[in-house]
Design an enzyme around this catalytic site. Sequence first.
Site, mmCIF file in Angstrom:
data_model
loop_
_atom_site.group_PDB
_atom_site.id
_atom_site.type_symbol
_atom_site.label_atom_id
_atom_site.label_comp_id
_atom_site.label_asym_id
_atom_site.label_seq_id
_atom_site.Cartn_x
_atom_site.Cartn_y
_atom_site.Cartn_z
ATOM 1 N N CYS A 66 0.845 -0.961 -0.033
ATOM 2 C CA CYS A 66 0.065 0.030 -0.052
ATOM 3 C C CYS A 66 0.868 1.183 0.118
ATOM 4 O O CYS A 66 2.060 1.180 -0.260
ATOM 5 C CB CYS A 66 -0.896 -0.088 1.077
ATOM 6 S SG CYS A 66 -0.144 0.021 2.849
HETATM 7 C C1 RB5 Z 1 -3.805 5.262 0.960
HETATM 8 O O1 RB5 Z 1 -5.009 4.775 0.945
HETATM 9 C C2 RB5 Z 1 -3.068 4.820 2.229
HETATM 10 O O2 RB5 Z 1 -3.879 5.214 3.293
HETATM 11 C C3 RB5 Z 1 -2.886 3.426 1.954
HETATM 12 O O3 RB5 Z 1 -2.296 2.853 0.738
HETATM 13 C C4 RB5 Z 1 -1.916 2.763 3.128
HETATM 14 O O4 RB5 Z 1 -0.675 3.713 3.060
HETATM 15 C C5 RB5 Z 1 -2.392 2.518 4.475
HETATM 16 O O5 RB5 Z 1 -1.781 2.283 5.481
#
Ligand code: RB5
Length: 152
Positions: A66
């Site tokens: 993420c």
């Molecule tokens: C973006 O949605 C961000 O919140 C996600 O990719 C991540 O970093 C969460 O932990």
Amino acid sequence: MKICIDCDDAAVNLKKILFEHLKSKGIDIADLDYSASKEGALYPEIGFNLAKQIQVGKFDRGISICGTGLGMAMIANKVEGIYAGVCHDVFSAERLCKSNDAQIITMGERVIGPELAKTIIDAWLLSEFQGGGSTAKVEQMRALEKQSFNKE
Ligand code: RB5
């Protein structure tokens, strides 16, 4: 070893790079691509889906990406029997398997560059749980986890 990979909208580029990197090395890897079946999917459901695939035995290990790696680690650790950690350095990625016996590595595309990410994943793939002094610690974690899941 069967590997799966997935990401949210913040990590599409890094997922593609790592997927192609591992494919080119002949690794048995599947892109779960949860977002393809659900537009606007958020990291919790994407990471939960990946962790469940490992829980049911479809894959041995997973790479969940993420923006930071944090959210993907948090949600994976909410699936019983699944352990995940954020790794942005080689030593941690090795210890994640060797000491912690975790199945899922998480990373953040907004944190790490692609070349370092590839090096970390290569080291992670070569690492296995070493047992020894770590066995009692991992067993204790599994026992305590059962309390959280209201089994004891
Ligand atoms: C973006 O949605 C961000 O919140 C996600 O990719 C991540 O970093 C969460 O932990």
